[in-house]
Design a protein around this motif. Structure first.
Motif, mmCIF file in Angstrom:
data_model
loop_
_atom_site.group_PDB
_atom_site.id
_atom_site.type_symbol
_atom_site.label_atom_id
_atom_site.label_comp_id
_atom_site.label_asym_id
_atom_site.label_seq_id
_atom_site.Cartn_x
_atom_site.Cartn_y
_atom_site.Cartn_z
ATOM 1 N N PRO A 6 0.912 -1.344 -0.119
ATOM 2 C CA PRO A 6 0.275 0.008 -0.185
ATOM 3 C C PRO A 6 0.610 0.882 -0.694
ATOM 4 C CG PRO A 6 0.079 -0.721 1.896
ATOM 5 C CD PRO A 6 0.957 -1.899 1.738
ATOM 6 N N MET A 7 2.094 1.163 -0.545
ATOM 7 C CA MET A 7 3.408 2.430 -0.360
ATOM 8 C C MET A 7 3.646 2.469 -1.398
ATOM 9 S SD MET A 7 3.488 -0.132 2.567
ATOM 10 C CE MET A 7 3.738 1.073 4.128
ATOM 11 N N PRO A 8 4.645 3.194 -1.197
ATOM 12 C CA PRO A 8 5.312 3.006 -3.034
ATOM 13 C C PRO A 8 6.838 1.984 -2.225
ATOM 14 C CG PRO A 8 5.302 5.462 -2.299
ATOM 15 C CD PRO A 8 4.282 4.669 -1.318
ATOM 16 N N LEU A 9 7.242 1.610 -3.229
ATOM 17 C CA LEU A 9 8.426 0.480 -2.596
ATOM 18 C C LEU A 9 10.193 1.381 -3.284
ATOM 19 C CD1 LEU A 9 9.715 -2.021 -2.444
ATOM 20 C CD2 LEU A 9 9.860 -2.830 -5.329
ATOM 21 N N THR A 10 10.447 1.798 -2.089
ATOM 22 C CA THR A 10 11.791 2.990 -2.089
ATOM 23 C C THR A 10 12.521 1.799 -1.653
ATOM 24 O OG1 THR A 10 11.225 3.660 -0.001
ATOM 25 C CG2 THR A 10 10.030 4.601 -1.827
ATOM 26 N N ARG A 11 13.750 2.502 -1.576
ATOM 27 C CA ARG A 11 15.095 1.776 -1.445
ATOM 28 C C ARG A 11 14.610 1.976 0.144
ATOM 29 N NH1 ARG A 11 20.753 0.745 -2.748
ATOM 30 N NH2 ARG A 11 21.583 0.370 -1.470
ATOM 31 N N GLU A 12 14.709 2.573 0.738
ATOM 32 C CA GLU A 12 14.435 3.430 2.136
ATOM 33 C C GLU A 12 13.102 2.769 3.433
ATOM 34 O OE1 GLU A 12 12.262 7.045 2.871
ATOM 35 O OE2 GLU A 12 12.783 7.235 5.321
ATOM 36 N N LEU A 13 12.276 1.480 2.242
ATOM 37 C CA LEU A 13 11.326 0.628 2.834
ATOM 38 C C LEU A 13 12.299 -0.458 2.920
ATOM 39 C CD1 LEU A 13 8.106 1.011 3.426
ATOM 40 C CD2 LEU A 13 8.223 -0.443 0.745
ATOM 41 N N LEU A 14 12.833 -1.058 2.059
ATOM 42 C CA LEU A 14 13.679 -1.792 1.674
ATOM 43 C C LEU A 14 14.960 -2.103 2.592
ATOM 44 C CD1 LEU A 14 13.886 -3.123 -1.850
ATOM 45 C CD2 LEU A 14 12.558 -4.127 0.063
ATOM 46 N N GLU A 15 15.462 -0.769 3.641
ATOM 47 C CA GLU A 15 16.440 -0.861 4.018
ATOM 48 C C GLU A 15 15.613 -0.923 5.838
ATOM 49 O OE1 GLU A 15 18.568 2.729 3.956
ATOM 50 O OE2 GLU A 15 20.146 1.646 1.702
ATOM 51 N N ARG A 16 14.164 -0.341 5.659
ATOM 52 C CA ARG A 16 13.003 -0.205 6.622
ATOM 53 C C ARG A 16 13.375 -1.861 7.038
ATOM 54 N NH1 ARG A 16 12.671 1.667 12.347
ATOM 55 N NH2 ARG A 16 10.287 0.801 12.596
ATOM 56 N N GLY A 17 12.809 -2.719 6.261
ATOM 57 C CA GLY A 17 12.176 -4.052 6.637
ATOM 58 C C GLY A 17 13.495 -4.605 6.229
ATOM 59 N N GLN A 18 15.334 -3.884 6.081
ATOM 60 C CA GLN A 18 16.113 -5.217 6.209
ATOM 61 C C GLN A 18 15.980 -5.477 7.929
ATOM 62 O OE1 GLN A 18 19.693 -4.467 5.012
ATOM 63 N NE2 GLN A 18 19.991 -6.052 4.141
ATOM 64 N N ALA A 19 16.202 -3.610 8.501
ATOM 65 C CA ALA A 19 16.829 -3.859 9.428
ATOM 66 C C ALA A 19 15.355 -4.367 10.853
ATOM 67 C CB ALA A 19 16.331 -2.298 10.195
ATOM 68 N N GLN A 20 14.418 -4.679 10.545
ATOM 69 C CA GLN A 20 13.451 -4.890 11.167
ATOM 70 C C GLN A 20 13.586 -6.822 11.048
ATOM 71 O OE1 GLN A 20 12.662 -2.312 12.541
ATOM 72 N NE2 GLN A 20 11.205 -2.817 13.783
ATOM 73 N N PHE A 21 13.219 -7.470 10.104
ATOM 74 C CA PHE A 21 13.869 -8.613 9.237
ATOM 75 C C PHE A 21 14.520 -9.070 10.480
ATOM 76 C CE2 PHE A 21 15.254 -12.325 7.973
ATOM 77 C CZ PHE A 21 14.487 -13.282 7.200
ATOM 78 N N ASN A 22 15.854 -8.165 10.107
ATOM 79 C CA ASN A 22 17.095 -8.508 11.016
ATOM 80 C C ASN A 22 16.208 -8.636 12.468
ATOM 81 O OD1 ASN A 22 18.706 -9.415 8.912
ATOM 82 N ND2 ASN A 22 19.579 -7.339 8.342
ATOM 83 N N ILE A 23 16.010 -7.946 13.168
ATOM 84 C CA ILE A 23 16.120 -8.023 14.453
ATOM 85 C C ILE A 23 14.501 -8.631 15.031
ATOM 86 C CG2 ILE A 23 14.480 -6.108 16.244
ATOM 87 C CD1 ILE A 23 15.684 -3.992 14.479
ATOM 88 N N TYR A 24 13.482 -9.229 14.334
ATOM 89 C CA TYR A 24 12.170 -9.769 14.578
ATOM 90 C C TYR A 24 12.532 -10.970 14.282
ATOM 91 C CZ TYR A 24 10.960 -6.186 17.239
ATOM 92 O OH TYR A 24 10.081 -4.523 18.248
ATOM 93 N N CYS A 25 12.912 -11.201 13.206
ATOM 94 C CA CYS A 25 12.912 -12.813 12.382
ATOM 95 C C CYS A 25 13.983 -13.318 11.754
ATOM 96 C CB CYS A 25 12.397 -12.326 10.814
ATOM 97 S SG CYS A 25 11.163 -10.759 10.920
#
Ligand code: HEC
Length: 246
Positions: A70-89
């Motif tokens: 539901p939001m634009p796919l940006t590098r920033e979004l992927l970096e946020r996803g990477q950080a949260q994936f590394n923390i939680y998953c």
């Protein structure tokens, strides 16, 4: 005096019994019993329909979830996803997504690899839902990962999947040019902990020097002999597994 006291106790008792009596009507006020008929309503029922838009207590907070990002796919979004994936998953799924995270290495049930065919073809929404609701023995992360971050993680997982299955044909000419050339003449090197790469022949040489010191030391002091023997065997014998201090 004692008469006054008697009077006081009597008054107190009277007041207390009066207030106790006062409780009676409160416990017995007009109310409907469950499913009792109610002639005041046109349908004669005391059980009323919930007001339109009422949300059940255990209903998911989000009533409608988008199937696509539901939001634009940006590098920033992927970096946020990477950080949260590394923390939680990653504790279970590992940073690579192959499922051999640290907790799994300590006995937690092993999750499937995120790179298997089924999950590689799963829609983005599936990852969002697994984070929200949990899946099998994996519990929900809804209380720790807010919706925006769930999408970011889902998008990052698909990037991670692509990273393992990128095809040479998908690369542009410039990207292909950037790939390191296969170099068959590269020499084998070993790395000391955190230090620069070290060529293998150096290790036995250090071991030999330590052995020499050990033999000389044995003439002077047997504890020196033991200590240097330890150093010699560690460096020479197990040099590939023991991080060396140089
Ligand atoms: C405590 C360990 C653990 C953590 C942390 C964890 N998972 Fe899982 N995950 C599992 C296990 C175990 C399974 C397999 C569950 C099953 O099949 O019963 C699983 C399954 C999955 C699946 C596969 C579902 C399917 O369709 O087979 C996905 C996708 C997934 N997890 C995503 C995530 C994401 C994203 C996070 C981080 C927000 C995360 N997991 C955090 C343990 C974990």
């Amino acid at each position: 005096m004692s008469r006054l006291m008697g009077l006081a106790i009597l008054t107190l008792g009277l007041v207390m019994s009066l207030t106790a009596c006062d409780q009676e009507p409160m416990a017995n006020q007009p109310k409907y019993e469950t499913y009792e008929a109610a002639p005041e309503w046109p349908d004669n029922q005391s059980a009323r329909d919930p007001v339109a838009g009422t949300v059940p207590r255990d209903a998911p907070v989000e009533l409608s979830v988008s199937d696509t990002l539901p939001m634009p796919l940006t590098r920033e979004l992927l970096e946020r996803g990477q950080a949260q994936f590394n923390i939680y998953c990653s504790p279970c799924h590992a940073r690579t997504g192959y499922g051999n995270g640290m907790i799994v290495q300590r006995g937690f049930p092993s999750p499937p690899s995120l790179h298997n065919d089924r999950l590689r073809n799963a829609p983005l929404r599936h990852f969002y839902d697994v984070i929200t609701d949990g899946y099998g023995v994996m519990y929900s992360y809804a209380d720790r990962v807010p919706p925006h971050d769930r999408w970011a993680i889902a998008a990052y997982i698909q990037a991670l999947q692509l990273s393992q299955y990128a095809r040479f044909e998908d690369l542009t000419k410039e990207q292909r040019a950037k790939l390191p050339q296969q170099d068959s003449t590269a020499t084998e090197t070993t790395t000391s902990a955190g230090g620069p790469p070290m060529t293998r022949p150096l290790v036995p040489i250090i071991g030999l020097v330590a052995l020499a010191i050990c033999v000389i030391g044995a003439f002077y002091d047997w504890t020196a002999f033991l200590r240097s023997w330890l150093v010699a065997s560690l460096t020479w014998g197990r040099c590939r597994w023991v991080p060396l201090p140089y």
